[in-house]
Design an enzyme around this catalytic site. Structure first.
Site, PDB file in Angstrom:
ATOM      1  N   HIS A  79       0.637  -1.241   0.120  1.00 51.95           N
ATOM      2  CA  HIS A  79       0.111   0.060  -0.247  1.00 51.95           C
ATOM      3  C   HIS A  79       0.901   1.075   0.086  1.00 51.95           C
ATOM      4  O   HIS A  79       0.521   2.300  -0.692  1.00 51.95           O
ATOM      5  CB  HIS A  79      -1.086   0.315   1.466  1.00 51.95           C
ATOM      6  CG  HIS A  79      -1.725   1.215   1.724  1.00 51.95           C
ATOM      7  ND1 HIS A  79      -2.942   0.947   0.407  1.00 51.95           N
ATOM      8  CD2 HIS A  79      -1.798   2.410   2.032  1.00 51.95           C
ATOM      9  CE1 HIS A  79      -3.558   2.287   1.133  1.00 51.95           C
ATOM     10  NE2 HIS A  79      -2.543   2.947   1.901  1.00 51.95           N
ATOM     11  N   GLU A 118      -8.690   7.651  -4.667  1.00 56.23           N
ATOM     12  CA  GLU A 118      -7.245   6.733  -3.793  1.00 56.23           C
ATOM     13  C   GLU A 118      -8.768   5.658  -3.641  1.00 56.23           C
ATOM     14  O   GLU A 118      -9.733   6.034  -3.649  1.00 56.23           O
ATOM     15  CB  GLU A 118      -7.216   8.212  -2.497  1.00 56.23           C
ATOM     16  CG  GLU A 118      -5.723   7.915  -2.611  1.00 56.23           C
ATOM     17  CD  GLU A 118      -5.255   7.834  -1.334  1.00 56.23           C
ATOM     18  OE1 GLU A 118      -3.778   8.425  -0.871  1.00 56.23           O
ATOM     19  OE2 GLU A 118      -6.325   8.300  -0.331  1.00 56.23           O
ATOM     20  N   SER A 119      -7.968   4.582  -3.271  1.00 55.35           N
ATOM     21  CA  SER A 119      -8.821   3.697  -2.692  1.00 55.35           C
ATOM     22  C   SER A 119      -9.409   3.387  -1.480  1.00 55.35           C
ATOM     23  O   SER A 119      -8.009   3.425  -0.491  1.00 55.35           O
ATOM     24  CB  SER A 119      -8.916   2.570  -3.757  1.00 55.35           C
ATOM     25  OG  SER A 119      -6.963   1.874  -2.335  1.00 55.35           O
ATOM     26  N   HIS A 120     -10.082   2.608  -1.095  1.00 56.63           N
ATOM     27  CA  HIS A 120     -11.035   2.477   0.645  1.00 56.63           C
ATOM     28  C   HIS A 120     -11.388   1.082   0.683  1.00 56.63           C
ATOM     29  O   HIS A 120     -12.250   1.018   1.570  1.00 56.63           O
ATOM     30  CB  HIS A 120     -11.328   3.560   1.433  1.00 56.63           C
ATOM     31  CG  HIS A 120     -11.008   4.230   2.447  1.00 56.63           C
ATOM     32  ND1 HIS A 120     -11.450   4.616   4.100  1.00 56.63           N
ATOM     33  CD2 HIS A 120      -9.306   4.010   2.846  1.00 56.63           C
ATOM     34  CE1 HIS A 120     -10.070   4.048   4.182  1.00 56.63           C
ATOM     35  NE2 HIS A 120      -8.925   4.315   4.138  1.00 56.63           N
ATOM     36  N   ASN A 121     -11.070   0.239  -0.452  1.00 58.19           N
ATOM     37  CA  ASN A 121     -12.254  -0.665  -0.587  1.00 58.19           C
ATOM     38  C   ASN A 121     -11.987  -1.392   0.451  1.00 58.19           C
ATOM     39  O   ASN A 121     -13.129  -2.333   0.590  1.00 58.19           O
ATOM     40  CB  ASN A 121     -11.033  -1.851  -1.962  1.00 58.19           C
ATOM     41  CG  ASN A 121     -11.514  -0.722  -2.737  1.00 58.19           C
ATOM     42  OD1 ASN A 121     -11.584   0.095  -3.280  1.00 58.19           O
ATOM     43  ND2 ASN A 121     -10.413  -1.064  -4.402  1.00 58.19           N
ATOM     44  N   HIS A 122     -11.014  -1.868   0.757  1.00 57.77           N
ATOM     45  CA  HIS A 122     -11.122  -2.862   1.925  1.00 57.77           C
ATOM     46  C   HIS A 122     -11.366  -2.839   3.414  1.00 57.77           C
ATOM     47  O   HIS A 122     -12.313  -3.611   3.784  1.00 57.77           O
ATOM     48  CB  HIS A 122      -9.444  -4.076   2.496  1.00 57.77           C
ATOM     49  CG  HIS A 122      -8.680  -4.010   1.359  1.00 57.77           C
ATOM     50  ND1 HIS A 122      -7.952  -3.407   0.222  1.00 57.77           N
ATOM     51  CD2 HIS A 122      -8.760  -5.880   0.771  1.00 57.77           C
ATOM     52  CE1 HIS A 122      -7.893  -4.374  -0.794  1.00 57.77           C
ATOM     53  NE2 HIS A 122      -8.209  -5.562  -0.864  1.00 57.77           N
ATOM     54  N   ARG A 128      -7.358  15.044   3.005  1.00 63.03           N
ATOM     55  CA  ARG A 128      -6.493  15.890   3.955  1.00 63.03           C
ATOM     56  C   ARG A 128      -5.161  15.569   2.974  1.00 63.03           C
ATOM     57  O   ARG A 128      -4.089  17.171   3.591  1.00 63.03           O
ATOM     58  CB  ARG A 128      -5.899  14.456   4.897  1.00 63.03           C
ATOM     59  CG  ARG A 128      -7.136  15.182   6.703  1.00 63.03           C
ATOM     60  CD  ARG A 128      -6.348  14.574   7.464  1.00 63.03           C
ATOM     61  NE  ARG A 128      -5.971  13.110   7.508  1.00 63.03           N
ATOM     62  CZ  ARG A 128      -7.148  12.043   7.532  1.00 63.03           C
ATOM     63  NH1 ARG A 128      -8.811  12.525   7.586  1.00 63.03           N
ATOM     64  NH2 ARG A 128      -7.544  10.736   7.442  1.00 63.03           N
ATOM     65  N   GLN A 153     -10.294   2.348  11.191  1.00 63.35           N
ATOM     66  CA  GLN A 153     -10.185   3.931  11.499  1.00 63.35           C
ATOM     67  C   GLN A 153     -11.734   4.017  11.857  1.00 63.35           C
ATOM     68  O   GLN A 153     -12.690   3.844  10.738  1.00 63.35           O
ATOM     69  CB  GLN A 153      -9.108   4.332  10.712  1.00 63.35           C
ATOM     70  CG  GLN A 153      -7.753   4.482  10.065  1.00 63.35           C
ATOM     71  CD  GLN A 153      -8.487   3.683   8.675  1.00 63.35           C
ATOM     72  OE1 GLN A 153      -9.250   2.918   8.687  1.00 63.35           O
ATOM     73  NE2 GLN A 153      -7.694   4.154   8.019  1.00 63.35           N
ATOM     74  N   GLU A 186      -3.473   4.922  12.997  1.00 65.07           N
ATOM     75  CA  GLU A 186      -4.119   5.545  11.661  1.00 65.07           C
ATOM     76  C   GLU A 186      -4.714   6.719  12.287  1.00 65.07           C
ATOM     77  O   GLU A 186      -6.151   6.806  11.342  1.00 65.07           O
ATOM     78  CB  GLU A 186      -4.155   4.376  10.286  1.00 65.07           C
ATOM     79  CG  GLU A 186      -2.883   3.270   9.620  1.00 65.07           C
ATOM     80  CD  GLU A 186      -3.274   2.667   8.515  1.00 65.07           C
ATOM     81  OE1 GLU A 186      -4.294   3.497   8.091  1.00 65.07           O
ATOM     82  OE2 GLU A 186      -1.840   2.849   8.341  1.00 65.07           O
TER      83      GLU A 186
END
Lengths: 223, 744
Positions: free
Chosen positions: B54, B101-105, B124, B249, B321
């Site tokens: 990542h 961006e990805s936030h797939n998982h 951000r 998060q 995170e």
């Protein structure tokens, strides 16, 4: 004509409210939540957003901001005050307006172009409309369901204090499709839809919202 | 006990849990080699997250280089790949920065928070360039619309995006919602943000100037999002410590909104030398990247970091995170002014370190040194892999399985039924159920938003300068041919920007693929990257940055390879934008571009036959460029324009008619089925007042764009001469009913 727009931490539509005041020909003034000074404004707008994150309950914390003690005092003295969306919630929490706003009945945030009918065109903020006039302005809320007990609702209707109602589908489960109400004197108005987002052809679905802001400029001149 | 550098030197042979942290044997050996000793537990934690796929792009780096090597000549790019986000000159002293961006998982594990923090993270990134975020978009992909798990994931993802984005006060101006069985168990939640900044105010993530202070500001640090580091904390150091931390998060959008306003005041007062957001890999990433990009080193006093949970160990603090945090480099004489602005916004700010000239990153904990590393080796010189690639054995069979043998509708009645069926299919149906949960009005600068082809926002109220943005991707096309599929994704996004009258300028991409350890997936990735880089060069639009998401697969089955491409364009005067809906009766409807029989991977084949095979539509970048050049000449001439893509011309006409309830009557060439449902690229439909048709014809001919007169706007039906007529009400109810019926 100076119209103050309050910025709380988490206010979102304050820029838009100031722009709407300017488009209407007024002079927008920035008011800060932590400052009691109302800067000699002739009217006040409490804008939309999520003041203090809407934590606890929408508007519940904003009500205790230093600026609100001045706003409440000014409102009682007759200064026109418009609360839009989160501002409406703050006005209810401050007991300047009756009733409360709760989570939409369908449990989802809703953003749409909403048809309204103006029922009272004698308030400080609606003098530029005709009673019965239909408008289309943006509506966007998660906690926009207007509720009050039947006695209060009957009284609001009896005294002509329902300023605007939703036309067609009730977007949030508001009792009696109420979109906005006023205080007895008509200087304080709370409205769930967003007239400040319907003041320019380029960015709004219509310019139907502009008359809220031109109305108050005329009202404060006449006063 | 916290392990110090001295401890590590004294005990070289201690077994370390590097495998559990995802490091390979040779990677661990390389760390030992870099340091000349074994790493401390904190160092091991830092390297393990920063060298993760990542953060390090170790599998993709060799392919991503092409975006730089094949970068088209451009003077629009002010900041390119490698910073938090690329920055593009849009004229009049304005620049915009944008990134996807990805936030797939995380969104699969916990849909609401996963999607919400995806929005927070990309916002951000934009702030850390010195820009004010002005809009967001969310391309989303889910498993079958009627699958039980989709009913779990989709409503949560949408509510999370809305709950976070609405509370930030950023209009959501577009995106996509796509359903396909290949995304079952692997939803794709991509998030794009765009921000505006004056040229002179652009900020970079550089820690420069010995003696300058490192300030951490925003939320306190908690135990969320620690992931693999809990292995290290619980297995090696503290048997009685907290169990595995939640690795998704949790977001606080109110904190982020306040942080945005606070940052903008800090920028306006010129109090910041360098700035970096805290996202993936938290403080490890922020400190090592700042130090690595600067001209010296950095010393960090980790025990000064404000904590939400006093039991956190240093390794965990380095890896946390926790959301809504930023890190700034500030000169000592400006520190008080910096802290004053933070106090005005009730934002906690703490000096946690200083820039020095040691060329090392050292981290201290209660007076002892627990990290002492060359920062570049953490942030920028991670491992690089040339993964094996192999064209899948099934690729030829897939391409040979042409849709030409599928039964087609021929009569008017059959065509009518097919159109109504497609209009209500989940991929083509109205997406208001999703987009009505997003605020598209806030900030008052939204000129166009979904369902228009591109989102358009005004950047400068005085001059009407604005930008247009679109994202597109087609996993089915990319599966049939990864090289062409990536180019088609770019072509469509480019076209969607162009049909609003905007001039396409630059690209961001989110490359969603399966496991890079599978040579077939790696081949798809390599082909897609090559295709995209070649097409960017041909269209003259540089890639400014983006993101790679690997491991989107369940067991051995990877998702359809899905490069999602975002294109940014500029409109010198947003008042001249072209909307997508027919706006007047009696206007002439024209098709721009050529239609061929291209049904491989089409919505028709997918929805009507569950078929995926053959070749995707031909890529014609020259034709895309000509169409875009023509569109740039059409503001003020055409009254509506809409690209032709998913669902073909039929769907384009339906969407143009339903937008404002103005119908159309058209006549089609001989093979009406192909004319209606083929998905040939480089096409758009425009409506034109009849007295201006000659102007469009002249312009189209001068740019060599094929033009076909289709018919006229008006009435309350969509009528196809000699074949069928459908009332708009019937189309609307088919179009609007699907998603509410599925999701409530």
């Amino acid at each position: 004509m100076r119209v103050g727009v309050v910025t709380f931490p988490g206010s979102l539509d304050d820029v838009d409210a100031r722009r709407a005041v300017a488009v209407a020909g007024g002079e927008p003034m920035r008011l800060w939540h932590a400052d009691e000074d109302l800067r000699y404004v002739d009217a006040v707008v409490l804008p939309g957003g999520f003041s203090y994150g809407d934590y606890l309950r929408a508007g519940a914390i904003a009500r205790f901001a230093p600026v609100m003690s001045s706003v409440v005092q000014a409102a009682r003295g007759g200064t026109p005050v418009l609360g839009i969306c989160n501002g409406f919630q703050v006005l209810c929490e401050s007991h300047l307006l009756p009733g409360a706003l709760i989570r939409n009945d369908h449990r989802k945030f809703v953003c749409r172009d909403q048809e309204l009918v103006i029922e009272n065109s004698t308030t400080a903020w609606t003098g530029g409309y005709a009673a019965g006039q239909h408008l289309v302005v943006p509506l966007k809320n998660g906690e926009g369901g207007y509720v009050a007990d039947d006695v209060t609702l009957d009284r609001l209707e009896g005294e002509g204090r329902v300023v605007a109602r939703y036309v067609g589908q009730n977007p949030n489960g508001s009792y009696r499709s109420i979109a906005g109400v006023s205080n007895e004197r008509g200087n304080v108005v709370g409205l769930m839809p967003h007239p400040e987002h319907a003041v320019e052809e380029l960015t709004g679905p219509t310019t139907d919202g502009l008359a809220f802001f031109t109305s108050v400029l005329r009202a404060t001149v006449d006063a | 006990m916290t392990e110090t550098v001295k401890d590590a030197e004294a005990t070289p042979d201690v077994e370390q849990p590097y495998r559990e942290l995802g490091l390979k044997d040779d990677e661990y050996a390389r760390i030992r080699d870099i340091l000349g000793r074994r790493p401390t537990s904190s160092e091991l934690a830092m390297y393990s997250v920063m060298w993760s796929e990542h953060c390090s792009y170790k599998s993709s780096k060799v392919h991503l280089r092409q975006f730089g090597e094949k970068q088209p000549p451009t003077d629009a790019l002010l900041v390119g790949i490698g910073e938090n986000a690329g920055v593009v000159d849009i004229g009049q002293g304005w620049a915009v920065t944008f990134k996807i961006e990805s936030h797939n998982h995380p969104s699969y594990v916990e849909p609401y928070q996963g999607a919400a923090t995806g929005v927070g993270g990309i916002v951000r990134d934009i702030m850390s360039m010195g820009a004010r975020p002005v809009a967001v978009m969310d391309p989303l992909r889910f498993g079958p619309a009627d699958a039980a798990d989709t009913r779990r994931v989709l409503p949560g993802v949408v509510a999370g995006i809305g709950g976070y984005g609405n509370c930030l006060g950023l209009p959501n101006i577009g995106g996509e919602v796509v359903f396909d069985p290949s995304y079952a168990g692997n939803p794709l939640v991509n998030a794009l943000c765009v921000g505006a900044v004056r040229h002179e105010d652009i900020k970079l993530a550089h820690a420069s100037g010995a003696g300058n202070l490192v300030v951490l500001f925003g939320a306190s640090t908690g135990g969320d999002g620690i992931g693999g580091v809990s292995v290290l904390a619980s297995e090696t150091f503290d048997e009685h410590g907290p169990a595995k931390r939640p690795s998704v998060q949790v977001g606080d959008p109110f904190m982020e909104k306040v942080l945005i306003e606070c940052c903008l005041e800090l920028f306006a007062a010129d109090l910041v030398v360098g700035i970096q957001d805290l996202g993936g890999a938290g403080l490890s990433c922020a400190t090592s990247e700042l130090a690595s990009s600067g001209d010296g080193g950095m010393r960090v006093w980790l025990d000064r970091v404000p904590l939400r949970d006093a039991t956190l160990r240093p390794e965990e603090i380095l890896m946390s995170e926790s959301q809504e945090r930023m890190c700034a480099v500030v000169t000592p004489d400006r520190l008080d002014a910096f802290l004053d602005i933070c106090a005005r916004w009730d934002v906690q700010a703490t000096v946690i370190g200083e820039v020095d000239d040691s060329r090392r990153l050292t981290v201290e904990w209660q007076g002892t040194v627990i990290v002492d590393v060359p920062p570049r080796t953490v942030a920028h010189e991670g491992p690089v892999y040339e993964r094996p690639l192999a064209r899948p054995t099934w690729q030829d069979a897939l391409q040979a399985d042409d849709p030409s043998s599928l039964p087609r509708p021929t009569t008017g009645e059959e065509l009518r039924a097919t159109l109504l069926d497609l209009v209500g299919s989940p991929n083509l149906a109205d997406k208001s159920w999703v987009t009505d949960q997003y605020d598209r009005y806030v900030l008052g600068n939204t000129v166009l938003a979904q369902p228009d082809d591109a989102g358009v926002v005004r950047v400068d109220e005085a001059t009407h300068l604005g930008v247009a943005l679109a994202t597109d991707g087609n996993g089915r096309f990319t599966k049939l041919d990864p090289y062409a599929g990536a180019q088609l994704a770019l072509s469509e996004a480019y076209r969607n920007v162009a049909v609003t009258g905007a001039r396409p300028l630059a690209v961001t991409d989110c490359l969603n693929f399966g496991s890079p350890e599978d040579p077939a997936v790696m081949w798809q990735f390599a082909e897609a990257a090559r295709g995209l880089a070649d097409a960017c060069l041909a269209l003259g639009v540089p890639v400014t940055g983006g993101n790679v998401s690997f491991y989107n697969q369940t067991g051995d089955v990877a998702i359809n390879p899905t490069p999602v491409v975002g294109v940014l364009g500029v409109l010198d005067d947003v008042r001249r934008r072209i909307p997508m809906g027919f706006s007047a009766e009696g206007e002439v409807v024209l098709l721009l571009g050529a239609t061929r029989e291209e049904l491989g991977g089409s919505e028709w084949a997918h929805h009507m036959h569950g078929h995926l095979g053959g070749r995707p539509p031909a890529v014609d970048l020259a034709a895309e460029r000509e169409l875009a050049t023509l569109m740039a000449a059409l503001p003020g001439v055409v009254t509506a324009a809409h690209d032709v893509s998913d669902g073909g011309l039929a769907m384009t006409l339906v969407e143009m008619a339903l937008r404002r309830g103005i119908g159309a009557a058209v006549a089609l060439p001989d093979d009406a089925f192909v004319a209606l449902f083929s998905e040939s690229a480089a096409r758009a439909v425009v409506s034109v007042p009849s007295d201006l048709v000659a102007d469009v014809e002249r312009l189209a001919s001068s740019y060599a764009v094929p033009l076909t007169t289709l018919g006229t706007t008006g009435g309350s039906t969509l009528a196809v001469d000699g074949l069928f007529e459908i009332p708009l009400d019937e189309l609307r109810s088919a179009w609007q009913g699907t998603l509410p019926a599925l999701f409530g």
